[in-house]
Write a protein that holds these residues in place. Structure first.
Motif, PDB file in Angstrom:
ATOM      1  N   SER A 159      -0.065 -19.790 -26.634  1.00 20.24           N
ATOM      2  CA  SER A 159       1.287 -19.249 -26.710  1.00 20.24           C
ATOM      3  C   SER A 159       2.163 -20.062 -27.655  1.00 20.24           C
ATOM      4  O   SER A 159       1.938 -21.259 -27.864  1.00 20.24           O
ATOM      5  CB  SER A 159       1.928 -19.209 -25.320  1.00 20.24           C
ATOM      6  OG  SER A 159       2.256 -20.523 -24.893  1.00 20.24           O
ATOM      7  N   SER A 160       3.172 -19.425 -28.222  1.00 22.87           N
ATOM      8  CA  SER A 160       4.059 -20.097 -29.165  1.00 22.87           C
ATOM      9  C   SER A 160       4.804 -21.247 -28.506  1.00 22.87           C
ATOM     10  O   SER A 160       5.035 -22.293 -29.127  1.00 22.87           O
ATOM     11  CB  SER A 160       5.047 -19.102 -29.772  1.00 22.87           C
ATOM     12  OG  SER A 160       5.811 -18.462 -28.761  1.00 22.87           O
ATOM     13  N   SER A 161       5.179 -21.090 -27.234  1.00 13.45           N
ATOM     14  CA  SER A 161       5.901 -22.158 -26.538  1.00 13.45           C
ATOM     15  C   SER A 161       5.002 -23.374 -26.325  1.00 13.45           C
ATOM     16  O   SER A 161       5.437 -24.523 -26.481  1.00 13.45           O
ATOM     17  CB  SER A 161       6.437 -21.657 -25.196  1.00 13.45           C
ATOM     18  OG  SER A 161       5.378 -21.232 -24.347  1.00 13.45           O
ATOM     19  N   ASP A 162       3.726 -23.148 -25.997  1.00 20.73           N
ATOM     20  CA  ASP A 162       2.794 -24.265 -25.834  1.00 20.73           C
ATOM     21  C   ASP A 162       2.477 -24.920 -27.181  1.00 20.73           C
ATOM     22  O   ASP A 162       2.334 -26.139 -27.266  1.00 20.73           O
ATOM     23  CB  ASP A 162       1.498 -23.798 -25.165  1.00 20.73           C
ATOM     24  CG  ASP A 162       1.667 -23.570 -23.667  1.00 20.73           C
ATOM     25  OD1 ASP A 162       2.501 -24.265 -23.062  1.00 20.73           O
ATOM     26  OD2 ASP A 162       0.983 -22.703 -23.111  1.00 20.73           O
ATOM     27  N   GLN A 163       2.372 -24.105 -28.227  1.00 22.26           N
ATOM     28  CA  GLN A 163       2.177 -24.658 -29.568  1.00 22.26           C
ATOM     29  C   GLN A 163       3.323 -25.594 -29.935  1.00 22.26           C
ATOM     30  O   GLN A 163       3.109 -26.704 -30.427  1.00 22.26           O
ATOM     31  CB  GLN A 163       2.101 -23.537 -30.605  1.00 22.26           C
ATOM     32  CG  GLN A 163       0.820 -22.729 -30.586  1.00 22.26           C
ATOM     33  CD  GLN A 163       0.780 -21.734 -31.734  1.00 22.26           C
ATOM     34  OE1 GLN A 163       1.074 -22.070 -32.875  1.00 22.26           O
ATOM     35  NE2 GLN A 163       0.419 -20.497 -31.438  1.00 22.26           N
ATOM     36  N   GLN A 164       4.542 -25.121 -29.711  1.00 22.87           N
ATOM     37  CA  GLN A 164       5.717 -25.915 -30.052  1.00 22.87           C
ATOM     38  C   GLN A 164       5.788 -27.185 -29.230  1.00 22.87           C
ATOM     39  O   GLN A 164       6.130 -28.267 -29.738  1.00 22.87           O
ATOM     40  CB  GLN A 164       6.991 -25.082 -29.841  1.00 22.87           C
ATOM     41  CG  GLN A 164       8.258 -25.783 -30.317  1.00 22.87           C
ATOM     42  CD  GLN A 164       9.494 -24.945 -30.106  1.00 22.87           C
ATOM     43  OE1 GLN A 164       9.872 -24.644 -28.970  1.00 22.87           O
ATOM     44  NE2 GLN A 164      10.132 -24.546 -31.192  1.00 22.87           N
ATOM     45  N   SER A 165       5.439 -27.085 -27.961  1.00 22.68           N
ATOM     46  CA  SER A 165       5.466 -28.248 -27.077  1.00 22.68           C
ATOM     47  C   SER A 165       4.522 -29.333 -27.578  1.00 22.68           C
ATOM     48  O   SER A 165       4.907 -30.500 -27.721  1.00 22.68           O
ATOM     49  CB  SER A 165       5.080 -27.824 -25.654  1.00 22.68           C
ATOM     50  OG  SER A 165       4.993 -28.949 -24.804  1.00 22.68           O
ATOM     51  N   ILE A 166       3.278 -28.975 -27.880  1.00 21.30           N
ATOM     52  CA  ILE A 166       2.290 -29.960 -28.320  1.00 21.30           C
ATOM     53  C   ILE A 166       2.636 -30.487 -29.709  1.00 21.30           C
ATOM     54  O   ILE A 166       2.538 -31.686 -29.976  1.00 21.30           O
ATOM     55  CB  ILE A 166       0.875 -29.353 -28.298  1.00 21.30           C
ATOM     56  CG1 ILE A 166       0.478 -29.026 -26.854  1.00 21.30           C
ATOM     57  CG2 ILE A 166      -0.142 -30.312 -28.914  1.00 21.30           C
ATOM     58  CD1 ILE A 166      -0.836 -28.304 -26.712  1.00 21.30           C
ATOM     59  N   ARG A 167       3.077 -29.601 -30.583  1.00 19.02           N
ATOM     60  CA  ARG A 167       3.454 -30.023 -31.935  1.00 19.02           C
ATOM     61  C   ARG A 167       4.528 -31.107 -31.902  1.00 19.02           C
ATOM     62  O   ARG A 167       4.465 -32.089 -32.648  1.00 19.02           O
ATOM     63  CB  ARG A 167       3.938 -28.812 -32.727  1.00 19.02           C
ATOM     64  CG  ARG A 167       4.554 -29.147 -34.077  1.00 19.02           C
ATOM     65  CD  ARG A 167       4.934 -27.897 -34.824  1.00 19.02           C
ATOM     66  NE  ARG A 167       5.725 -28.182 -36.005  1.00 19.02           N
ATOM     67  CZ  ARG A 167       5.856 -27.380 -37.044  1.00 19.02           C
ATOM     68  NH1 ARG A 167       5.214 -26.226 -37.058  1.00 19.02           N
ATOM     69  NH2 ARG A 167       6.601 -27.698 -38.076  1.00 19.02           N
ATOM     70  N   ASN A 168       5.500 -30.951 -31.033  1.00 18.56           N
ATOM     71  CA  ASN A 168       6.608 -31.902 -30.990  1.00 18.56           C
ATOM     72  C   ASN A 168       6.256 -33.201 -30.275  1.00 18.56           C
ATOM     73  O   ASN A 168       7.070 -34.118 -30.237  1.00 18.56           O
ATOM     74  CB  ASN A 168       7.838 -31.247 -30.357  1.00 18.56           C
ATOM     75  CG  ASN A 168       8.605 -30.421 -31.364  1.00 18.56           C
ATOM     76  OD1 ASN A 168       9.454 -30.922 -32.079  1.00 18.56           O
ATOM     77  ND2 ASN A 168       8.279 -29.141 -31.440  1.00 18.56           N
ATOM     78  N   MET A 169       5.051 -33.281 -29.725  1.00 18.52           N
ATOM     79  CA  MET A 169       4.561 -34.562 -29.234  1.00 18.52           C
ATOM     80  C   MET A 169       4.158 -35.463 -30.396  1.00 18.52           C
ATOM     81  O   MET A 169       4.031 -36.678 -30.236  1.00 18.52           O
ATOM     82  CB  MET A 169       3.358 -34.344 -28.305  1.00 18.52           C
ATOM     83  CG  MET A 169       3.690 -33.623 -27.015  1.00 18.52           C
ATOM     84  SD  MET A 169       2.209 -33.334 -25.998  1.00 18.52           S
ATOM     85  CE  MET A 169       2.900 -32.290 -24.698  1.00 18.52           C
ATOM     86  N   PHE A 170       3.948 -34.847 -31.582  1.00 21.23           N
ATOM     87  CA  PHE A 170       3.495 -35.583 -32.755  1.00 21.23           C
ATOM     88  C   PHE A 170       4.499 -35.561 -33.906  1.00 21.23           C
ATOM     89  O   PHE A 170       4.499 -36.461 -34.733  1.00 21.23           O
ATOM     90  CB  PHE A 170       2.159 -35.001 -33.247  1.00 21.23           C
ATOM     91  CG  PHE A 170       1.032 -35.189 -32.272  1.00 21.23           C
ATOM     92  CD1 PHE A 170       0.228 -36.312 -32.333  1.00 21.23           C
ATOM     93  CD2 PHE A 170       0.792 -34.253 -31.283  1.00 21.23           C
ATOM     94  CE1 PHE A 170      -0.805 -36.496 -31.429  1.00 21.23           C
ATOM     95  CE2 PHE A 170      -0.236 -34.429 -30.365  1.00 21.23           C
ATOM     96  CZ  PHE A 170      -1.036 -35.556 -30.437  1.00 21.23           C
TER      97      PHE A 170
END
Length: 240
Positions: A159-170
């Motif tokens: 999902s786009s929300s999970d993508q964004q969440s993980i991306r912003n960890m890095f």
């Protein structure tokens, strides 16, 4: 036999078939489980740690080649990562296989679709998290790598929300803590708490416990980043 060798020799399930089986077979010098007429076997078993590991190696190779060159820093990172996960002899085996995979043309869509169809969602999230780590091995994530990981996430049906969440960890910015939690800065305290509780369940390390302790530790790291983001936002808002 080292741990990784055991996984390859006996621990693979559905990854023996389809495009992943073909890539791994070429990397090792032979084809896995082909039926008469060269048709790939379609009777898949449940996901094993070996399935996850070889899926990760193939996607790692794709990310490493995204900018047209494989950097020493990337190989060093992966070598260290594999050493942490599998130990010395197993890491050597895995790195040798990775080098063979890097020589191949990878049909990213076909490979990703096989993973999507056979690997449950929480493990796909874990794959995405690990790929960002590889991309950042040289201290930055290049646009070509970012675009490729985004494409992989799309193919994996994340999902786009999970993508964004993980991306912003890095990839941090002023609103990273909120983006990790999948919310906008304008949300109410109650909506914030609700979003955190949802993520705490979705990203709990127990969700990938079947992959074993080696990969569960990475899930714990991801889970910790969510908790850190929540604590940061709570402190900013004065939430007790």
């Amino acid at each position: 036999m080292a741990k990784f060798g055991k996984w390859i020799g006996a621990g693979l399930g559905w990854a023996f078939g389809g495009p992943i089986g073909a890539i791994i077979g070429m990397g090792l010098g032979y084809m896995f489980d082909t039926a008469e007429g060269g048709e790939t076997r379609r009777a898949y078993s449940n996901t094993t740690t070996g399935d996850f590991a070889v899926s990760l190696l193939i996607l790692m190779a794709a990310v490493m080649k995204a900018d047209g060159k494989v950097l020493k820093s990337e190989l060093d990172y992966v070598k260290k990562f594999l050493g942490t996960k599998f130990g010395g002899p197993s890491a050597t085996e895995a790195l040798k296989l990775l080098r063979e995979i890097l020589k191949q043309n990878i049909n990213l869509q076909d490979v990703s679709f096989q993973i999507r169809d056979r690997l449950e969602y929480h493990s796909r999230l874990e794959l995405l998290h690990l790929l960002y780590g590889v991309a950042r091995a040289d201290g930055q994530i290049h646009k070509s790598e970012l675009d490729l990981i985004t494409q992989i996430a799309y193919y994996l049906d994340i999902s786009s929300s999970d993508q964004q969440s993980i991306r912003n960890m890095f990839i941090e910015d002023t609103d990273s803590a909120y983006k990790i939690l999948g919310v906008d800065k304008s949300v109410s305290d109650e909506e914030l708490k609700k979003a955190y509780r949802k993520l705490a369940v979705e990203y709990h390390p127990d969700k990938v416990s079947y992959l074993g302790d080696d990969f569960r530790k990475d899930a714990e790291e991801k889970f910790q980043k969510i908790n850190q983001a929540y604590e940061k936002v709570k402190k900013e808002r004065g939430i007790v």
